[in-house]
Design an enzyme around this catalytic site. Structure first.
Site, PDB file in Angstrom:
ATOM      1  N   GLY A  67      -0.479   8.039   0.621  1.00 36.49           N
ATOM      2  CA  GLY A  67       0.513   6.988   0.853  1.00 36.49           C
ATOM      3  C   GLY A  67      -0.023   5.993   1.866  1.00 36.49           C
ATOM      4  CB  ILE A 110       4.887   2.942  -9.719  1.00 35.56           C
ATOM      5  CG1 ILE A 110       3.713   3.865  -9.326  1.00 35.56           C
ATOM      6  CG2 ILE A 110       4.393   1.595 -10.253  1.00 35.56           C
ATOM      7  CD1 ILE A 110       2.922   3.448  -8.077  1.00 35.56           C
ATOM      8  CG  ASP A 124      -3.769  -8.871   3.673  1.00 35.54           C
ATOM      9  OD1 ASP A 124      -3.361  -7.877   4.305  1.00 35.54           O
ATOM     10  OD2 ASP A 124      -4.942  -9.281   3.721  1.00 35.54           O
ATOM     11  CD  GLN A 139      28.639   0.776  15.895  1.00 41.83           C
ATOM     12  OE1 GLN A 139      28.145   1.310  14.910  1.00 41.83           O
ATOM     13  NE2 GLN A 139      29.271   1.463  16.825  1.00 41.83           N
ATOM     14  CB  ILE A 140      30.537  -6.028  13.446  1.00 43.29           C
ATOM     15  CG1 ILE A 140      29.698  -6.386  14.685  1.00 43.29           C
ATOM     16  CG2 ILE A 140      31.627  -7.073  13.208  1.00 43.29           C
ATOM     17  CD1 ILE A 140      28.906  -7.668  14.577  1.00 43.29           C
ATOM     18  CG  HIS A 141      31.935  -4.620   8.346  1.00 44.05           C
ATOM     19  ND1 HIS A 141      30.957  -5.505   8.747  1.00 44.05           N
ATOM     20  CD2 HIS A 141      32.500  -5.168   7.243  1.00 44.05           C
ATOM     21  CE1 HIS A 141      30.933  -6.529   7.918  1.00 44.05           C
ATOM     22  NE2 HIS A 141      31.868  -6.365   7.006  1.00 44.05           N
ATOM     23  CD  GLU A 158       4.627  -4.568  -0.968  1.00 41.31           C
ATOM     24  OE1 GLU A 158       3.937  -5.434  -0.417  1.00 41.31           O
ATOM     25  OE2 GLU A 158       5.188  -4.736  -2.076  1.00 41.31           O
ATOM     26  CB  THR A 216       5.101   3.072   7.699  1.00 37.18           C
ATOM     27  OG1 THR A 216       3.808   3.269   8.303  1.00 37.18           O
ATOM     28  CG2 THR A 216       5.268   4.056   6.540  1.00 37.18           C
ATOM     29  CD  GLU A 267       5.927   4.143  12.112  1.00 43.28           C
ATOM     30  OE1 GLU A 267       5.989   4.017  10.872  1.00 43.28           O
ATOM     31  OE2 GLU A 267       6.927   4.023  12.853  1.00 43.28           O
TER      32      GLU A 267
HETATM   33  N1  CAA Z   1      -8.216  -7.513   3.198  1.00 42.81           N
HETATM   34  C1  CAA Z   1      -9.479  -7.348   2.727  1.00 42.81           C
HETATM   35  N2  CAA Z   1     -10.239  -6.253   3.043  1.00 42.81           N
HETATM   36  C2  CAA Z   1      -9.694  -5.330   3.844  1.00 42.81           C
HETATM   37  C3  CAA Z   1      -8.380  -5.442   4.359  1.00 42.81           C
HETATM   38  C4  CAA Z   1      -7.640  -6.595   4.010  1.00 42.81           C
HETATM   39  N3  CAA Z   1      -6.408  -6.779   4.458  1.00 42.81           N
HETATM   40  N4  CAA Z   1      -8.125  -4.362   5.117  1.00 42.81           N
HETATM   41  C5  CAA Z   1      -9.231  -3.597   5.102  1.00 42.81           C
HETATM   42  N5  CAA Z   1     -10.172  -4.180   4.322  1.00 42.81           N
HETATM   43  C6  CAA Z   1     -11.527  -3.694   4.069  1.00 42.81           C
HETATM   44  C7  CAA Z   1     -12.247  -3.510   5.391  1.00 42.81           C
HETATM   45  O1  CAA Z   1     -12.860  -4.703   5.814  1.00 42.81           O
HETATM   46  C8  CAA Z   1     -13.251  -2.443   5.050  1.00 42.81           C
HETATM   47  O2  CAA Z   1     -14.344  -3.028   4.373  1.00 42.81           O
HETATM   48  P1  CAA Z   1     -15.844  -2.811   4.927  1.00 42.81           P
HETATM   49  O3  CAA Z   1     -16.023  -1.319   4.985  1.00 42.81           O
HETATM   50  O4  CAA Z   1     -16.684  -3.509   3.901  1.00 42.81           O
HETATM   51  O5  CAA Z   1     -15.874  -3.439   6.275  1.00 42.81           O
HETATM   52  C9  CAA Z   1     -12.535  -1.571   4.032  1.00 42.81           C
HETATM   53  O6  CAA Z   1     -11.495  -2.399   3.493  1.00 42.81           O
HETATM   54  C10 CAA Z   1     -11.941  -0.331   4.657  1.00 42.81           C
HETATM   55  O7  CAA Z   1     -11.075  -0.749   5.702  1.00 42.81           O
HETATM   56  P2  CAA Z   1     -10.533   0.241   6.835  1.00 42.81           P
HETATM   57  O8  CAA Z   1     -11.676   1.042   7.376  1.00 42.81           O
HETATM   58  O9  CAA Z   1      -9.738  -0.562   7.805  1.00 42.81           O
HETATM   59  O10 CAA Z   1      -9.604   1.220   5.982  1.00 42.81           O
HETATM   60  P3  CAA Z   1      -8.682   2.425   6.417  1.00 42.81           P
HETATM   61  O11 CAA Z   1      -8.881   3.507   5.450  1.00 42.81           O
HETATM   62  O12 CAA Z   1      -8.862   2.716   7.878  1.00 42.81           O
HETATM   63  O13 CAA Z   1      -7.213   1.846   6.146  1.00 42.81           O
HETATM   64  C11 CAA Z   1      -5.111   0.722   6.519  1.00 42.81           C
HETATM   65  C12 CAA Z   1      -6.661   0.731   6.703  1.00 42.81           C
HETATM   66  C13 CAA Z   1      -4.663  -0.611   7.099  1.00 42.81           C
HETATM   67  C14 CAA Z   1      -4.456   1.826   7.285  1.00 42.81           C
HETATM   68  C15 CAA Z   1      -4.786   0.780   5.027  1.00 42.81           C
HETATM   69  O14 CAA Z   1      -5.107   2.039   4.517  1.00 42.81           O
HETATM   70  C16 CAA Z   1      -3.322   0.511   4.710  1.00 42.81           C
HETATM   71  O15 CAA Z   1      -2.901  -0.653   4.647  1.00 42.81           O
HETATM   72  N6  CAA Z   1      -2.519   1.565   4.464  1.00 42.81           N
HETATM   73  C17 CAA Z   1      -1.131   1.401   3.974  1.00 42.81           C
HETATM   74  C18 CAA Z   1      -1.089   1.390   2.481  1.00 42.81           C
HETATM   75  C19 CAA Z   1       0.152   0.755   1.948  1.00 42.81           C
HETATM   76  O16 CAA Z   1       0.603  -0.277   2.421  1.00 42.81           O
HETATM   77  N7  CAA Z   1       0.708   1.350   0.910  1.00 42.81           N
HETATM   78  C20 CAA Z   1       1.859   0.775   0.261  1.00 42.81           C
HETATM   79  C21 CAA Z   1       1.876   1.104  -1.178  1.00 42.81           C
HETATM   80  S1  CAA Z   1       2.272  -0.182  -2.228  1.00 42.81           S
HETATM   81  C22 CAA Z   1       3.955  -0.365  -2.224  1.00 42.81           C
HETATM   82  O17 CAA Z   1       4.670   0.143  -1.421  1.00 42.81           O
HETATM   83  C23 CAA Z   1       4.409  -1.349  -3.273  1.00 42.81           C
HETATM   84  C24 CAA Z   1       5.785  -1.223  -3.765  1.00 42.81           C
HETATM   85  O18 CAA Z   1       5.993  -0.771  -4.877  1.00 42.81           O
HETATM   86  C25 CAA Z   1       6.923  -1.818  -3.032  1.00 42.81           C
END
Ligand code: CAA
Length: 383
Positions: free
Chosen positions: A130, A156, A239, A335-337, A362, A364, A366
């Site tokens: 996750g 999903i 992003d 709370q207001i309600h 998308e 947490t 954290e």
């Molecule tokens: N854009 C482009 N590249 C990126 C990036 C970004 N925002 N973030 C990281 N990268 C690249 C890094 O540059 C790195 O590349 P290099 O090794 O070439 O330098 C590579 O990716 C690995 O990056 P990290 O070492 O930072 O990766 P990590 O394993 O430590 O993870 C994290 C970073 C930010 C914690 C990431 O895992 C994360 O965002 N986790 C949360 C996942 C998430 O949001 N899941 C939601 C599911 S989708 C959902 O909820 C949709 C829905 O249906 C509503």
């Protein structure tokens, strides 16, 4: 620096507001109660251009940009947060194709996704991956002309109704986050089926399911970019997705504020409208101030995206702040309600449940803090 919206941005916001108040607001409570996914509404949103807002016109979108997208999504969320997450994920699903798809893939899928002729979803999360998608295990084995896919995706959004899936898979077992690859998978591909439909606390009119892949053959032409790019593609899409969730949270918060004000003005206790009490006024002031701050964060991230400036940190800040605000505001509005807010007859009860998801999916809160801290610690302009 200009804080003025353009005429086009104002027009998009008005169009979305009009659509949401007429088409979504009257049925949102019923759809929530009965867990009805509004396919008819999704079609109409496609016709209005709401599903391909950041896609250029030549690829079938309306090319309205991220700022307009945020404004429109807020209006949709104000009336129905479930429909807002559908809109957000549909727009998110255009990003991998737009940024990493080749011309054939764009011609085949992007145009129809942007026009709402196809609905797209985004499949990253797995039962065991996750917050840490770099550890995901759904396997795609390169068999020459096709990839053989086996594994399960979970949580999903509108997976049951999507025509195409942006699927993040593992193509190299030993390479961690560099061993992931992204594919476009069509509904109906043999070996691809829908698993459990989740019974959620909130956002009940949005559909959330498992996707199952058993010896599913996906043509090699459906690989996005090249092998190993899957993690980058997913992070890039997220992003943008996070700006969308920030906007959804803002829409929920604005609805909380309006419901709270309406109720506080008409509810009388101790011989006066409760809006005349400072305790209530302070809650209203906190919500309204939060909305201004969250709007600036969200629109700033969107503006950066529109202007080709990196926005990873800003999107995470907007998502973190706006989603935490939505949770606090839903608490305050209820709370207001008082006791009435706890009843399903009142909109704040739904807003309270819907707000909760915004600080979870998308990434947490954290995870957003991790992204923000990493960006700051790697930036020479700080410290
Ligand atoms: N854009 C482009 N590249 C990126 C990036 C970004 N925002 N973030 C990281 N990268 C690249 C890094 O540059 C790195 O590349 P290099 O090794 O070439 O330098 C590579 O990716 C690995 O990056 P990290 O070492 O930072 O990766 P990590 O394993 O430590 O993870 C994290 C970073 C930010 C914690 C990431 O895992 C994360 O965002 N986790 C949360 C996942 C998430 O949001 N899941 C939601 C599911 S989708 C959902 O909820 C949709 C829905 O249906 C509503």
């Amino acid at each position: 620096m200009s804080f003025q919206l353009t005429a086009e941005q104002k027009m998009v916001r008005l169009m979305a507001k009009d659509f949401a108040r007429k088409e979504l607001e009257p049925t949102a409570a019923k759809r929530d109660k009965e867990e009805i996914f509004p396919m008819d509404v999704v079609k109409k949103m496609g016709e209005l251009g709401l599903l391909g807002m950041m896609v250029p016109v030549e690829h079938g979108g309306v090319g309205a940009g991220a700022v307009s997208y945020c404004l429109a999504l807020q209006e949709i969320a104000y009336s129905c947060a479930s429909t807002a997450v559908t809109m957000s994920v549909a727009n998110l699903s255009t990003e991998p194709l737009l940024k990493f798809g080749n011309e054939d893939q764009k011609a085949k899928y992007l145009f129809k996704l942007s026009q709402g002729e196809l609905l797209g979803c985004f499949a990253l999360t797995e039962p065991g991956a996750g917050s840490d998608p770099g550890s995901l295990s759904l396997k795609a084995e390169n068999k020459g002309n096709y990839y053989l896919i086996n594994g399960t995706k979970t949580f999903i959004t509108h997976g049951q109704y999507a025509d195409v899936v942006n699927l993040i898979t593992r193509t190299s077992p030993e390479k961690g986050s560099k061993g992931l690859s992204a594919f476009i998978v069509e509904k109906g591909t043999p070996g691809f089926s829908i698993g459990t439909k989740e019974d959620k606390m909130g956002l009940r009119a949005s559909n959330t399911v498992e996707l199952l892949f058993e010896d599913c053959k996906v043509p090699k032409e459906n690989l996005l970019g090249k092998e190993g790019l899957g993690f980058k593609i997913a992070m890039t899409a997220l992003d943008s997705g996070r700006i969308g969730i920030a906007s959804q949270a803002l829409g929920i918060t604005r609805a909380c504020l309006d419901e709270a004000i309406r109720y506080a003005k008409q509810r009388k206790q101790f011989g006066k409208a409760i809006s005349s009490f400072q305790a209530i006024q302070w809650m209203i002031a906190d919500m309204a101030t939060g909305i201004e701050a969250a709007s600036l964060l969200t629109l700033s991230a969107a503006w950066r995206k529109d202007n080709g400036i990196s926005f990873t940190k800003e999107a995470s800040m907007a998502k973190l702040f706006a989603s935490e605000l939505a949770n606090k505001s839903a608490y305050l509005a209820m709370q207001i309600h008082g006791g009435y807010g706890y009843l399903k007859d009142f909109k704040v009860e739904r807003l309270y449940r819907d707000a909760r998801a915004t600080s979870i999916y998308e990434g947490t809160s954290e995870i957003q803090r991790i992204v923000i801290a990493r960006e700051i610690l790697n930036d020479q302009n700080y410290g």
